[in-house]
Design a protein around this motif. Structure first.
Motif, PDB file in Angstrom:
ATOM      1  N   GLY A 391       0.793  -1.217   0.000  1.00 13.40           N
ATOM      2  CA  GLY A 391       0.000   0.000   0.000  1.00 13.40           C
ATOM      3  C   GLY A 391       0.829   1.272   0.000  1.00 13.40           C
ATOM      4  N   GLU A 491      -5.132   0.982  -8.256  1.00 11.31           N
ATOM      5  CA  GLU A 491      -6.174   1.913  -7.822  1.00 11.31           C
ATOM      6  C   GLU A 491      -5.708   2.713  -6.607  1.00 11.31           C
ATOM      7  OE1 GLU A 491     -10.089   0.330  -7.199  1.00 11.31           O
ATOM      8  OE2 GLU A 491      -9.746  -1.335  -8.584  1.00 11.31           O
ATOM      9  N   LEU A 492      -4.991   2.063  -5.729  1.00  9.54           N
ATOM     10  CA  LEU A 492      -4.566   2.670  -4.475  1.00  9.54           C
ATOM     11  C   LEU A 492      -3.508   3.737  -4.690  1.00  9.54           C
ATOM     12  CD1 LEU A 492      -3.889   0.753  -1.216  1.00  9.54           C
ATOM     13  CD2 LEU A 492      -2.087   2.189  -2.122  1.00  9.54           C
ATOM     14  N   TRP A 517      -7.443   6.204  -0.170  1.00  7.58           N
ATOM     15  CA  TRP A 517      -7.262   4.823   0.273  1.00  7.58           C
ATOM     16  C   TRP A 517      -6.537   4.821   1.618  1.00  7.58           C
ATOM     17  CZ3 TRP A 517      -8.186  -0.157  -1.782  1.00  7.58           C
ATOM     18  CH2 TRP A 517      -8.870  -0.179  -3.013  1.00  7.58           C
ATOM     19  N   ARG A 518      -6.980   3.919   2.503  1.00  5.49           N
ATOM     20  CA  ARG A 518      -6.394   3.816   3.837  1.00  5.49           C
ATOM     21  C   ARG A 518      -5.846   2.413   4.072  1.00  5.49           C
ATOM     22  NH1 ARG A 518      -8.263   7.951   7.340  1.00  5.49           N
ATOM     23  NH2 ARG A 518      -9.690   9.362   6.240  1.00  5.49           N
ATOM     24  N   HIS A 539     -16.379  -0.800   2.589  1.00  9.48           N
ATOM     25  CA  HIS A 539     -15.142  -0.036   2.634  1.00  9.48           C
ATOM     26  C   HIS A 539     -13.920  -0.944   2.713  1.00  9.48           C
ATOM     27  CE1 HIS A 539     -16.845   4.118   4.034  1.00  9.48           C
ATOM     28  NE2 HIS A 539     -17.385   3.675   2.919  1.00  9.48           N
ATOM     29  N   ALA A 541     -11.619  -3.273   1.332  1.00  5.42           N
ATOM     30  CA  ALA A 541     -11.315  -3.803   0.006  1.00  5.42           C
ATOM     31  C   ALA A 541     -10.514  -5.099   0.085  1.00  5.42           C
ATOM     32  CB  ALA A 541     -10.536  -2.767  -0.805  1.00  5.42           C
ATOM     33  N   TRP A 559      -7.076  -3.015   3.918  1.00  4.35           N
ATOM     34  CA  TRP A 559      -7.116  -1.881   2.999  1.00  4.35           C
ATOM     35  C   TRP A 559      -8.554  -1.376   2.961  1.00  4.35           C
ATOM     36  CZ3 TRP A 559      -4.052  -3.263  -2.103  1.00  4.35           C
ATOM     37  CH2 TRP A 559      -2.689  -3.363  -1.809  1.00  4.35           C
ATOM     38  N   ARG A 561     -11.187   1.104   1.095  1.00  2.00           N
ATOM     39  CA  ARG A 561     -11.479   1.880  -0.102  1.00  2.00           C
ATOM     40  C   ARG A 561     -12.272   3.135   0.283  1.00  2.00           C
ATOM     41  NH1 ARG A 561     -12.129  -0.570  -5.179  1.00  2.00           N
ATOM     42  NH2 ARG A 561     -12.568  -2.547  -4.133  1.00  2.00           N
TER      43      ARG A 561
END
Length: 563
Positions: A391, A491-492, A517-518, A539, A541, A559, A561
């Motif tokens: 990430g 995407e992240l 993203w978290r 949320h 993902a 992760w 979203r």
């Protein structure tokens, strides 16, 4: 500057993307242990080609190939006898071209290893040097010195153990910082510099996208004055003027290489293996030098939130200082696999007490690891750490087999070991064979699908349960986790930044990327409750462990979203 080179366009590769490497997922292949197409027990180039569909499905952006050059294998291929050819046991240049085309057709770029500090003792240059004798131009390509009586010039110790000097038949001694069969080159010699430029162009002209530079900090040396003892050498500051490591003048070499890289479209990339103080890393990662450098600190960190946060924060700052992107590495061909590291007891260390050395996890190997290994916990932590790293902004370097959750292979008979560190240390250092055991592709067979006969290093029985075949259709397998993470990673990713979010717990890290993203990692053993705004089920993902609604389990990563 030479006129720009452009290789023929290849399907799946964007020749206009000069920054592909900045946030790439790069998969390291150790060719002799990846896949064996001709069933001689050793992995080869056609074997890699046969597994391109697997690599494409995995979702990586590039592969890095460890040395595949002609070699006597005194050091796993890092003793190179010919820098512009393929070891006949691994294939041919035509096989290499076929592999390169197949990878490019699937959108996967190729980085190759360059080993510039030393050659094999079988390299024609070294054979010429031995024959030509003291004072000859051929001998000046290496570092030869007269001894002191019957003793070597100094008491310097090789990184593989024993003296760093070996005596030639005529009485002179040559320097080898690694194995006896790996004589150090003299980078003050014009022939040496010119020949490596030819090598870089040879592979770049074939379509190679980049280079990983082995021990990039060790090339240039100043041995013009009285030579220090080992104790004196160890005590000298490593600030650019040390006689043998991390000298400022090495960047004169890399400035010349950078001109070569920039003459291609897109520019060829390079990443330095530089075991130096973190303050010196930007010199190697600058656009005027190699452009990127490995960050090895997570290889040496415990599964510890404070250590991880410190490493991430400092290395993102270093990357910004050099206008590069950082790199994240949890396993490679030189260290114990991280699924095993995280399952072993370890001495208590603070966030600032991480060692810096070439083989930084040798303490794990003393006396073997299997009796103390908590395999389940090690894998659980490894999955959490991998999601944490994937990430992050920057390049992620993955080592073959980590996507299967492989552990170190500890139980190898002495007679079957190959690593010179084991033999040169009389078995005190167990060496690196345990992370280089050939991969398991199928659940059974003489080499678990690696080839049709036994592999060059022994594979344990438990490899069948960890094989690609065993994990392929398991939605909860480590292989599935990596595939999903690599697919979502695009995407992240956003700008190469993150913001730390305070969690109220020292053992839980939470960061957010610029696009929302978290990533939340619980390094502790008790569940962590997400905030009310994060608990909506859609949320989440991806998670490294089964995740109760609204919570992050111990030793796990999720992760999230953005809504």
């Amino acid at each position: 500057m030479p006129s720009a080179h452009r290789t023929a366009p290849a399907s799946g590769i964007d020749d206009d993307d000069a920054t592909w490497w900045r946030q790439a997922a790069v998969y390291q292949i150790y060719p002799r242990s990846f896949a064996d197409a001709d069933s001689d027990g050793v992995g080869d180039i056609p074997g890699i080609t046969s597994r391109v569909p697997y690599l494409a499905t995995l979702g990586i952006d590039a592969v890095w190939l460890s040395p595949f050059y002609p070699s006597a294998l005194a050091d796993g291929g890092y003793d190179v006898a010919d820098y512009r050819n393929v070891d006949p046991r691994l294939g041919t240049l035509a096989d290499f071209d076929t592999m390169l085309a197949a990878l490019h057709a699937n959108g996967i770029r190729v980085v190759v290893d360059i080993v510039p500090n030393h050659t094999s003792d079988l390299h024609p240059w070294f054979q010429d040097a031995l024959a030509a004798g003291p004072g000859s131009p051929a001998r000046d390509r290496y570092i030869f010195r007269d001894g002191v009586g019957d003793e070597p010039p100094t008491d310097w110790v090789s990184l593989f153990g024993g003296s760093a000097w070996e005596r030639a038949a005529d009485g002179q001694w040559y320097l080898h910082n690694f194995a006896v069969q790996q004589p150090d080159l003299n980078w003050a010699n014009a022939d040496v510099r010119a020949d490596f430029v030819r090598t870089l162009r040879f592979w770049s002209d074939r379509g190679v996208d980049g280079f990983r530079i082995d021990v990039a900090h060790m090339l240039t040396k100043d041995l013009s004055g009285p030579l220090p003892t080992q104790a004196q050498l160890d005590a000298l500051p490593r600030n650019g003027t040390h006689p043998t490591v991390d000298r400022d003048d090495v960047h004169e070499v890399y400035a010349e290489w950078r001109a070569v890289f920039n003459s291609y479209t897109p520019p060829r990339t390079a990443v330095a293996e530089a075991w130096v103080d973190r303050s010196r890393i930007p010199l190697y990662a600058s656009p005027e030098s190699l452009g990127q450098a490995f960050n090895f600190e997570l290889l040496q960190a415990d599964f510890d939130a404070r250590q991880f946060r410190r490493v991430v924060t400092e290395n993102l700052e270093l990357a910004e200082a050099s206008a590069s992107s950082t790199t994240w590495v949890l396993s490679n061909h030189d260290v114990v696999r991280h699924a095993t590291r995280y399952g072993l007891p370890h001495p208590e260390r603070s966030a600032d007490d991480l060692p810096l050395r070439k083989h930084g996890t040798d303490w794990l190997l003393s006396g073997g690891v299997e009796p103390e290994l908590d395999r389940e916990r090690g894998l659980r932590r490894a999955r959490a750490a991998s999601l944490f790293v994937l990430g992050l902004p920057g390049s992620a370097y993955l080592y073959q087999g980590e996507e299967l959750g492989l552990h170190e292979v500890a139980d190898i008979d002495d007679a079957e070991r190959q690593d010179p560190t084991f033999f040169r240390s009389a078995g005190l250092d167990m060496g690196r064979d345990g992370c280089r055991v050939p991969l398991p592709w199928t659940s059974d067979g003489p080499s678990f699908g690696f080839g049709s006969r036994h592999a060059h290093l022994p594979q344990p029985r438990w490899f069948g349960d960890a094989s690609v075949e065993a994990q392929e259709n398991d939605l909860h397998s480590t292989l599935t986790l990596y595939r999903r993470a690599l697919a979502l990673r695009h995407e992240l990713q956003a700008d190469e930044e993150l913001e730390w979010i305070e969690t109220g717990r020292e053992d839980v890290l939470h960061y957010v990327r610029p696009n929302g993203w978290r990533v939340v990692t619980n390094f502790g053993t008790t569940e962590f409750a997400l905030t009310e705004s994060q608990v909506q089920e859609d949320h989440v993902a991806l998670a490294s462990s089964e995740t109760p609604f609204g919570h992050v389990p111990g030793e796990s990563t999720v992760w999230l979203r953005p809504a």
